[in-house]
Design a protein around this motif. Structure first.
Motif, mmCIF file in Angstrom:
data_model
loop_
_atom_site.group_PDB
_atom_site.id
_atom_site.type_symbol
_atom_site.label_atom_id
_atom_site.label_comp_id
_atom_site.label_asym_id
_atom_site.label_seq_id
_atom_site.Cartn_x
_atom_site.Cartn_y
_atom_site.Cartn_z
ATOM 1 N N TYR A 22 0.862 -1.189 0.000
ATOM 2 C CA TYR A 22 0.000 0.000 0.000
ATOM 3 C C TYR A 22 0.900 1.241 0.000
ATOM 4 N N PRO A 23 1.362 1.674 -1.178
ATOM 5 C CA PRO A 23 2.246 2.844 -1.269
ATOM 6 C C PRO A 23 1.579 4.097 -0.696
ATOM 7 N N ILE A 24 2.380 5.102 -0.433
ATOM 8 C CA ILE A 24 1.890 6.326 0.201
ATOM 9 C C ILE A 24 0.717 6.926 -0.560
ATOM 10 N N ALA A 25 0.803 6.955 -1.886
ATOM 11 C CA ALA A 25 -0.266 7.561 -2.687
ATOM 12 C C ALA A 25 -1.598 6.852 -2.462
ATOM 13 N N VAL A 26 -1.545 5.544 -2.253
ATOM 14 C CA VAL A 26 -2.763 4.768 -1.986
ATOM 15 C C VAL A 26 -3.193 4.953 -0.536
ATOM 16 N N ALA A 27 -2.241 4.840 0.381
ATOM 17 C CA ALA A 27 -2.557 4.945 1.806
ATOM 18 C C ALA A 27 -3.179 6.293 2.162
ATOM 19 N N ASN A 28 -2.750 7.342 1.483
ATOM 20 C CA ASN A 28 -3.271 8.673 1.784
ATOM 21 C C ASN A 28 -4.737 8.850 1.395
ATOM 22 N N THR A 29 -5.312 7.890 0.683
ATOM 23 C CA THR A 29 -6.742 7.961 0.345
ATOM 24 C C THR A 29 -7.608 7.260 1.394
ATOM 25 N N PHE A 30 -6.980 6.521 2.304
ATOM 26 C CA PHE A 30 -7.733 5.656 3.206
ATOM 27 C C PHE A 30 -8.623 6.441 4.171
ATOM 28 N N ALA A 31 -8.112 7.517 4.750
ATOM 29 C CA ALA A 31 -8.895 8.257 5.744
ATOM 30 C C ALA A 31 -10.191 8.780 5.137
ATOM 31 N N GLU A 32 -10.086 9.410 3.978
ATOM 32 C CA GLU A 32 -11.282 9.947 3.320
ATOM 33 C C GLU A 32 -12.246 8.834 2.947
ATOM 34 N N ARG A 33 -11.725 7.709 2.459
ATOM 35 C CA ARG A 33 -12.600 6.604 2.077
ATOM 36 C C ARG A 33 -13.295 6.003 3.292
ATOM 37 N N LEU A 34 -12.577 5.849 4.386
ATOM 38 C CA LEU A 34 -13.189 5.298 5.590
ATOM 39 C C LEU A 34 -14.291 6.214 6.118
ATOM 40 N N ARG A 35 -14.109 7.522 5.977
ATOM 41 C CA ARG A 35 -15.121 8.472 6.448
ATOM 42 C C ARG A 35 -16.389 8.427 5.609
ATOM 43 N N HIS A 36 -16.347 7.759 4.494
ATOM 44 C CA HIS A 36 -17.565 7.575 3.699
ATOM 45 C C HIS A 36 -18.604 6.785 4.484
ATOM 46 N N ARG A 37 -18.137 5.924 5.413
ATOM 47 C CA ARG A 37 -19.051 5.099 6.221
ATOM 48 C C ARG A 37 -18.990 5.425 7.713
ATOM 49 N N ALA A 38 -17.851 5.908 8.179
ATOM 50 C CA ALA A 38 -17.650 6.089 9.623
ATOM 51 C C ALA A 38 -17.435 7.560 9.962
ATOM 52 N N LYS A 39 -18.002 7.991 11.093
ATOM 53 C CA LYS A 39 -17.852 9.378 11.533
ATOM 54 C C LYS A 39 -16.535 9.609 12.258
ATOM 55 N N ASP A 40 -16.082 8.586 12.992
ATOM 56 C CA ASP A 40 -14.887 8.742 13.821
ATOM 57 C C ASP A 40 -13.747 7.937 13.205
ATOM 58 N N VAL A 41 -12.859 8.630 12.503
ATOM 59 C CA VAL A 41 -11.722 7.985 11.832
ATOM 60 C C VAL A 41 -10.443 8.721 12.212
ATOM 61 N N GLU A 42 -9.465 7.965 12.698
ATOM 62 C CA GLU A 42 -8.146 8.530 12.972
ATOM 63 C C GLU A 42 -7.122 7.765 12.139
ATOM 64 N N PHE A 43 -6.324 8.498 11.370
ATOM 65 C CA PHE A 43 -5.372 7.887 10.438
ATOM 66 C C PHE A 43 -3.963 8.344 10.769
ATOM 67 N N HIS A 44 -3.018 7.388 10.733
ATOM 68 C CA HIS A 44 -1.611 7.709 10.967
ATOM 69 C C HIS A 44 -0.758 7.061 9.879
ATOM 70 N N LEU A 45 0.131 7.833 9.292
ATOM 71 C CA LEU A 45 1.152 7.316 8.378
ATOM 72 C C LEU A 45 2.479 7.446 9.101
ATOM 73 N N ILE A 46 3.071 6.306 9.451
ATOM 74 C CA ILE A 46 4.288 6.327 10.251
ATOM 75 C C ILE A 46 5.439 5.680 9.475
ATOM 76 N N PRO A 47 6.674 5.965 9.867
ATOM 77 C CA PRO A 47 7.825 5.402 9.149
ATOM 78 C C PRO A 47 7.889 3.883 9.273
#
Length: 234
Positions: free
Chosen positions: A185-210
């Motif tokens: 899951y490269p960075i370009a893909v991973a960076n879409t996850f938070a917005e996509r998860l919020r399509h169904r969930a109100k409470d989403v916390e996303f972290h991209l770590i080394p």
């Protein structure tokens, strides 16, 4: 003279009992309103490893069940031998629909058993998944919104069909960790996850770590504040 048929072979399916297994780690005398944590390991791993990693992630005092994936195989280079170790997985793409259904059935059975045994409500239940089962867990809470209060997804993806109407609004809080050196899951893909998860969930916390596609051993420092917020102790 015998002639070969040119018709396509018929495919038949049937159900057979499946022996499922999980490891349980629980305090002798649970106190302080502990969480029921159900942990799901990644492809080719096992519940022993996931139990240890999850305990380090969420801390002491919780009830942790580490569920073994239903499909077994040997982890080996080339043909398996006496030194090969057992690995487990949650399914493959050609049989994904039945794999998703089985995953849901296994989780519901384990969650019900643990809630009944320890007298814990669904709002104090947490799913933790690494890699392959992350998307399965998101599908689960989108299909059964009243089963758990939170989900932690690590180094996994969001279901391809997440935006389809087959899923319900997600009541659980979602905490997702991606890593910046993950080839799956490269960075370009991973960076879409938070917005996509919020399509169904109100409470989403996303972290991209080394780091690479590996369970982050030092993630407890970012998980602990989230656990306190989502699962406050009265």
């Amino acid at each position: 003279m015998f002639s070969l048929s040119t018709t396509m072979p018929e495919q038949h399916t049937f159900l057979s009992p499946l022996e499922c297994r999980y490891l349980l780690q629980a305090p002798e005398n649970p106190s302080g309103n502990p969480l029921v944590v159900v942990a799901l390991h990644g492809y080719s791993s096992n519940p022993e490893v996931m139990l240890r990693l999850t305990a380090g992630l969420v801390g002491d005092g919780h009830i942790i069940a580490s569920l073994q994936a239903p499909n077994q195989h040997y982890v080996a280079d080339g043909l398996p031998n006496a030194q090969s170790i057992a690995g487990y997985n949650w399914g493959i793409r050609p049989h994904w629909e039945s794999s998703v259904k089985l995953h849901h059935e296994m989780l519901r059975e384990v969650l019900k058993s643990l809630r009944d045994r320890f007298d814990v409500g669904h709002e104090r239940c947490l799913l933790v998944g690494f890699s392959q089962p992350v998307g399965l867990n998101y599908r689960f809470v989108g299909t059964h919104p009243d089963e758990v209060g939170g989900v932690i997804g690590i180094c996994g993806g969001v279901p391809r069909d997440w935006e389809e109407d087959k899923y319900q609004p997600v009541q659980a809080a979602l905490f997702h960790i991606s890593r910046d050196e993950d080839p799956i899951y490269p960075i370009a893909v991973a960076n879409t996850f938070a917005e996509r998860l919020r399509h169904r969930a109100k409470d989403v916390e996303f972290h991209l770590i080394p780091g690479p596609h590996r369970f982050p051993s030092k993630a407890r420092s970012i998980v602990s504040p989230w656990l306190k917020r989502i699962f406050p102790t009265p």
